[in-house]
Design an enzyme around this catalytic site. Structure first.
Site: not given
Length: 295
Positions: A107, A109, A111, A124-126, A201, A281
């Protein structure tokens, strides 16, 4: 934006336009939402112009909405002009992405995370590769994306995935599969676009909820271009270097010098989160690609 940055952007736009307009032979479509996409949920919240060249999605208390491409693609470039939700958009999410919809899905993305009035939108990218994600990056855009349409593009080939905003590269995810890094390269993907409630979120980690008195919330789309390899069951056809598959040519295997300057400018002045800088993280065990070249 100072004069230097204006000059760099002007040069970048001219250079990139000349690069992407290599061949019209591969262009699948440049225009009719009714012919190239189908509504995947809440048709009552999808409004399409009479000529099919413009479409909007609505989010209210009842529902959001979404649509997807009729075809699957393996490599190419997708351009979409988008005008985002105006005013108080906290909690809303506009998603524009490629997805294989498989258990081990790939995927790519975009967003767009809404915000309270007066605060900037977050883009936001992913990237999901072989089912794994956690590769988010976030930037503030250098313009108000609610005032007018802007072009958001994904260039996807054997060498790299480049996210672009008005032809300015904001993110690059390189193919380091030979070094053990997963890269989307075998699974065909469809294009999906949606507007939905992400207030658990999306804005300040879910602290700012949707204010329904500000709705309904509308996002608009137009002037898309699908310049990609339609999936026909044979990956070799889409992976071949040919006149039609211009995106696989050597000149698109990395960023140009002008693109690199623009890319560095975005990362220096507009990047607000990079998973490759989030040691907490990942418990000081960052993904392998974080230590490899981006171009």
């Amino acid at each position: 934006m100072n004069n230097y940055h204006k000059l760099v952007f002007f040069i970048g736009v001219l250079t990139l336009i000349s690069l992407v307009q290599v061949s019209d032979a591969s262009v699948v479509s440049t225009g009719d939402f009714n012919k190239d996409f189908f509504v995947i949920w809440s048709p009552s919240h999808v409004n399409t112009s009479a000529d099919g060249h413009a479409r909007s999605l609505k989010l209210d208390k009842e529902s959001g909405a979404g649509f997807a491409s009729n075809q699957l693609f393996l490599f190419g470039q997708i351009d979409m002009q988008i005008k985002l939700v105006t005013g108080h958009s906290a909690g809303t999410v506009v998603a524009y992405y490629l997805t294989s919809d498989q258990p081990n899905r790939d995927e790519v993305d975009f967003e767009f995370l809404g915000n309270v009035s007066g605060q900037p939108y977050i883009l936001q990218t992913n990237v999901f590769a072989d089912g794994f994600d956690n590769r988010e990056e976030r930037i503030y855009l250098w313009f108000d994306p609610t005032e007018d349409f802007h072009t958001y593009s994904i260039l996807w080939n054997l060498h790299q995935i480049v996210f672009m905003v008005d032809w300015v590269p904001i993110r690059v995810y390189r193919n380091h599969a030979d070094k053990g890094v997963a890269f989307p390269r075998w699974q065909p993907m469809s294009i999906k676009i949606s507007l939905w409630n992400g207030d658990s979120w999306a804005t300040r980690g879910g602290k700012d909820k949707i204010d329904w008195t500000k709705g309904p919330f509308i996002a608009s789309f137009r002037n898309y271009k699908l310049d990609a390899c339609i999936w026909g069951g044979n990956a070799r056809f889409c992976r071949a270097d040919s006149t039609t598959n211009w995106w696989n040519k050597e000149r698109f295997s990395s960023l140009t010098s002008t693109q690199r300057r623009l890319f560095k400018w975005v990362r220096k002045h507009h990047l607000i989160y990079d998973y490759c800088q989030d040691n907490k993280r990942f418990q000081n065990n960052l993904p392998k690609e974080c230590f490899l070249p981006k171009y």
